[in-house]
Motif scaffolding. Structure first.
Motif, PDB file in Angstrom:
ATOM      1  N   ILE A 290     109.910  42.631  81.735  1.00 27.38           N
ATOM      2  CA  ILE A 290     109.258  42.272  80.472  1.00 27.38           C
ATOM      3  C   ILE A 290     109.088  40.759  80.398  1.00 27.38           C
ATOM      4  N   PRO A 291     107.857  40.266  80.237  1.00 32.45           N
ATOM      5  CA  PRO A 291     107.669  38.824  80.090  1.00 32.45           C
ATOM      6  C   PRO A 291     108.186  38.352  78.734  1.00 32.45           C
ATOM      7  N   ILE A 292     108.977  37.308  78.727  1.00 29.35           N
ATOM      8  CA  ILE A 292     109.544  36.775  77.495  1.00 29.35           C
ATOM      9  C   ILE A 292     108.751  35.540  77.073  1.00 29.35           C
ATOM     10  N   GLU A 293     108.165  35.626  75.915  1.00 32.34           N
ATOM     11  CA  GLU A 293     107.345  34.534  75.400  1.00 32.34           C
ATOM     12  C   GLU A 293     108.216  33.316  75.084  1.00 32.34           C
ATOM     13  N   GLU A 294     107.810  32.182  75.574  1.00 27.56           N
ATOM     14  CA  GLU A 294     108.463  30.910  75.259  1.00 27.56           C
ATOM     15  C   GLU A 294     107.556  30.167  74.287  1.00 27.56           C
ATOM     16  N   ARG A 295     108.022  30.001  73.064  1.00 24.21           N
ATOM     17  CA  ARG A 295     107.195  29.372  72.055  1.00 24.21           C
ATOM     18  C   ARG A 295     107.531  27.887  71.935  1.00 24.21           C
ATOM     19  N   ALA A 296     106.787  27.200  71.079  1.00 28.92           N
ATOM     20  CA  ALA A 296     106.887  25.748  70.980  1.00 28.92           C
ATOM     21  C   ALA A 296     108.278  25.301  70.544  1.00 28.92           C
ATOM     22  N   ALA A 297     108.731  24.201  71.126  1.00 27.73           N
ATOM     23  CA  ALA A 297     110.034  23.644  70.767  1.00 27.73           C
ATOM     24  C   ALA A 297     110.093  23.207  69.311  1.00 27.73           C
ATOM     25  N   THR A 298     108.943  22.877  68.731  1.00 24.22           N
ATOM     26  CA  THR A 298     108.933  22.411  67.337  1.00 24.22           C
ATOM     27  C   THR A 298     109.412  23.492  66.374  1.00 24.22           C
ATOM     28  N   GLU A 299     109.327  24.779  66.770  1.00 22.04           N
ATOM     29  CA  GLU A 299     109.855  25.830  65.912  1.00 22.04           C
ATOM     30  C   GLU A 299     111.374  25.718  65.777  1.00 22.04           C
ATOM     31  N   VAL A 300     112.014  25.132  66.774  1.00 20.53           N
ATOM     32  CA  VAL A 300     113.465  24.946  66.756  1.00 20.53           C
ATOM     33  C   VAL A 300     113.848  23.612  66.133  1.00 20.53           C
ATOM     34  N   THR A 301     113.071  22.585  66.432  1.00 21.14           N
ATOM     35  CA  THR A 301     113.450  21.232  66.009  1.00 21.14           C
ATOM     36  C   THR A 301     113.055  20.917  64.572  1.00 21.14           C
ATOM     37  N   THR A 302     112.164  21.732  63.986  1.00 21.97           N
ATOM     38  CA  THR A 302     111.748  21.493  62.607  1.00 21.97           C
ATOM     39  C   THR A 302     111.930  22.756  61.775  1.00 21.97           C
ATOM     40  N   ALA A 313     107.715  21.351  52.336  1.00 21.48           N
ATOM     41  CA  ALA A 313     107.923  20.257  53.273  1.00 21.48           C
ATOM     42  C   ALA A 313     108.418  20.777  54.611  1.00 21.48           C
ATOM     43  N   THR A 314     108.015  20.096  55.674  1.00 18.09           N
ATOM     44  CA  THR A 314     108.531  20.359  57.019  1.00 18.09           C
ATOM     45  C   THR A 314     109.388  19.185  57.429  1.00 18.09           C
ATOM     46  N   ILE A 315     110.617  19.467  57.837  1.00 17.41           N
ATOM     47  CA  ILE A 315     111.546  18.403  58.196  1.00 17.41           C
ATOM     48  C   ILE A 315     112.087  18.642  59.598  1.00 17.41           C
ATOM     49  N   ARG A 316     112.499  17.564  60.246  1.00 15.95           N
ATOM     50  CA  ARG A 316     113.141  17.662  61.552  1.00 15.95           C
ATOM     51  C   ARG A 316     114.634  17.875  61.336  1.00 15.95           C
ATOM     52  N   ILE A 317     115.253  18.788  62.106  1.00 11.89           N
ATOM     53  CA  ILE A 317     116.662  19.121  61.894  1.00 11.89           C
ATOM     54  C   ILE A 317     117.540  18.802  63.100  1.00 11.89           C
ATOM     55  N   VAL A 318     116.974  18.223  64.167  1.00 11.96           N
ATOM     56  CA  VAL A 318     117.763  17.825  65.338  1.00 11.96           C
ATOM     57  C   VAL A 318     117.466  16.357  65.645  1.00 11.96           C
ATOM     58  N   PRO A 319     118.310  15.706  66.421  1.00 10.91           N
ATOM     59  CA  PRO A 319     118.031  14.314  66.778  1.00 10.91           C
ATOM     60  C   PRO A 319     116.662  14.166  67.439  1.00 10.91           C
ATOM     61  N   LYS A 320     116.062  13.020  67.216  1.00  9.00           N
ATOM     62  CA  LYS A 320     114.677  12.790  67.660  1.00  9.00           C
ATOM     63  C   LYS A 320     114.492  12.996  69.156  1.00  9.00           C
ATOM     64  N   ASP A 321     115.466  12.634  69.954  1.00  8.42           N
ATOM     65  CA  ASP A 321     115.311  12.688  71.400  1.00  8.42           C
ATOM     66  C   ASP A 321     115.886  13.957  72.034  1.00  8.42           C
ATOM     67  N   SER A 322     116.365  14.892  71.226  1.00  3.51           N
ATOM     68  CA  SER A 322     116.955  16.112  71.776  1.00  3.51           C
ATOM     69  C   SER A 322     115.874  17.135  72.094  1.00  3.51           C
ATOM     70  N   PRO A 323     115.832  17.626  73.336  1.00  2.00           N
ATOM     71  CA  PRO A 323     114.868  18.688  73.672  1.00  2.00           C
ATOM     72  C   PRO A 323     115.341  20.032  73.143  1.00  2.00           C
ATOM     73  N   ALA A 324     114.458  21.013  73.102  1.00  3.54           N
ATOM     74  CA  ALA A 324     114.810  22.347  72.609  1.00  3.54           C
ATOM     75  C   ALA A 324     114.091  23.403  73.433  1.00  3.54           C
ATOM     76  N   ALA A 325     114.764  24.532  73.625  1.00  8.64           N
ATOM     77  CA  ALA A 325     114.154  25.703  74.266  1.00  8.64           C
ATOM     78  C   ALA A 325     113.965  26.772  73.210  1.00  8.64           C
ATOM     79  N   ASN A 326     112.923  27.596  73.379  1.00  6.35           N
ATOM     80  CA  ASN A 326     112.595  28.550  72.332  1.00  6.35           C
ATOM     81  C   ASN A 326     112.125  29.889  72.906  1.00  6.35           C
ATOM     82  N   PRO A 327     113.005  30.640  73.608  1.00  6.12           N
ATOM     83  CA  PRO A 327     112.617  32.000  73.998  1.00  6.12           C
ATOM     84  C   PRO A 327     112.520  32.869  72.756  1.00  6.12           C
ATOM     85  N   ALA A 328     111.413  33.599  72.621  1.00  6.41           N
ATOM     86  CA  ALA A 328     111.153  34.321  71.367  1.00  6.41           C
ATOM     87  C   ALA A 328     111.810  35.697  71.319  1.00  6.41           C
TER      88      ALA A 328
END
Length: 367
Positions: A290-302, A313-328
């Motif tokens: 089954i292919p697992i969709e990887e969605r945008a990191a912004t869904e995790v960081t904001t 309002a949309t706000i950022r909830i992680v440090p500015k330089d922290s990357p994020a993974a988003n398997p859906a």
């Protein structure tokens, strides 16, 4: 189902031109109830990929109307193939999308071009009506499970994850259909609603539609389910799914697997509600196939919500330089599933039981 006493489906043809599509924009819920009009193939494709519509059955039904809209603009073979290809690329995991597009292509590819648009609209409408009937049947079969736990007037506490309600289908829903029927039958049912990070479909959508129907519910953080199970606060788990393999592995919103593990450890039944169109008869191993969709990191960081002053309002909830993974999505192995609630009844999550429940599908795949 109803919104403040008014009956709705989750998509319908526009009341004025009767060929464009109206949807409930789920990205605006629960803050606003907006019903945009989709009049082109590109608008339908965007609505699916950007999750204005979501939920495996609803994605398939919306895509069917996307083909119809494309055929109204241009009924040529090239346009048909372009529509199929464009819509198929919008979401990779939900099998109902592929199922609906294959059905539309099968009906239209040898059909006379002057009649393609009319035929496409009729077939899309049939897919929607069948979805409603299927989900109603799922609800009735699942209702029996809830009734069996409502002994001596006992409240039945059900945990669900993500949104598998009526706004994830054309009407009724899959996992929530038995709950709605139990509520309407006067059973004391209460739903623990996982927030379902990162898009918060539970907190934003499931809570919204349960509340509109008057069903008692409590929103909890995703990590609270195991704690509640340990303390006897949950009687059963019912979730939906975006794809089920022919051996019973279940692919659903990320976090489902952890709920299944916790349910197994605490002896709590874990059920999955689905229409047969969600079964992928071509694969057996959900973890590899089954292919697992990887969605945008912004869904995790904001995160988007209503501020205390009433603004959105949309706000950022992680440090500015922290990357994020988003398997859906994740895959729950069949061994953790107590049963599959389908339109034909409840069966075990294994190849033999699925083949016995739907022998005609297995025959088609073999051919």
């Amino acid at each position: 189902m109803k919104i403040d006493g008014t009956a709705f489906r989750s998509l319908w043809l526009d009341e004025t031109d009767h060929w464009s599509l109206r949807i409930i924009d789920q990205t605006k819920l629960p803050w606003a109830l907006e019903m945009p009009r989709l009049a082109t193939l590109d608008e339908v494709a965007h609505a699916i990929s950007a999750m204005l519509v979501r939920g495996a059955p609803l994605i398939g039904a919306t895509a069917a109307y996307g083909v119809a809209i494309a055929m109204r603009a241009d009924p040529s073979d090239h346009a048909l193939q372009h529509a199929i290809t464009t819509l198929a690329a919008t979401r990779p995991t939900a099998i109902n999308l592929r199922w609906a597009l294959q059905r539309m292509q099968g009906v239209l590819q040898d059909h006379p071009k002057p009649e393609r648009a009319e035929t496409a609209y009729a077939e899309a409408a049939a897919i929607c009506d069948e979805d409603v009937a299927t989900n109603r049947a799922i609800g009735k079969h699942g209702l029996a499970l809830i009734k069996s736990r409502a002994t001596a007037g006992k409240r039945v506490n059900i945990l669900t994850h993500c949104n598998a309600g009526w706004i994830a289908t054309v009407d009724w829903g899959t996992a929530l259909a038995p709950i709605y029927m139990a509520h309407d039958a006067g059973i004391d049912v209460h739903v623990y609603v996982d927030e379902t990070r990162p898009r918060n479909q539970g907190a934003s959508l499931t809570a919204w539609e349960l509340g509109k129907h008057g069903v008692k519910h409590t929103v909890i953080v995703d990590n609270a389910g195991g704690h509640l199970m340990q303390r006897g606060a949950i009687d059963m788990v019912i979730v939906g799914t975006d794809r089920v393999t022919n051996a019973g592995d279940v692919c659903n919103k990320i976090g489902t697997y952890l709920k299944a593990l916790a349910a197994r450890d605490n002896g709590i039944p874990f059920y999955v509600a689905l229409p047969s169109s969600t079964i992928d008869w071509t694969i057996a191993d959900g973890l590899t196939d089954i292919p697992i969709e990887e969605r945008a990191a912004t869904e995790v960081t904001t995160m988007t919500g209503r501020a205390l002053d009433g603004s959105i309002a949309t706000i950022r909830i992680v440090p500015k330089d922290s990357p994020a993974a988003n398997p859906a999505f994740d895959v729950t192995p069949a061994r953790l599933v107590s049963g599959l609630i389908t339109e034909r009844g409840i069966c075990a999550a294994d190849a033999a039981s699925l083949a016995a429940m739907f022998p005609e599908y297995r025959t088609q795949e073999a051919a």
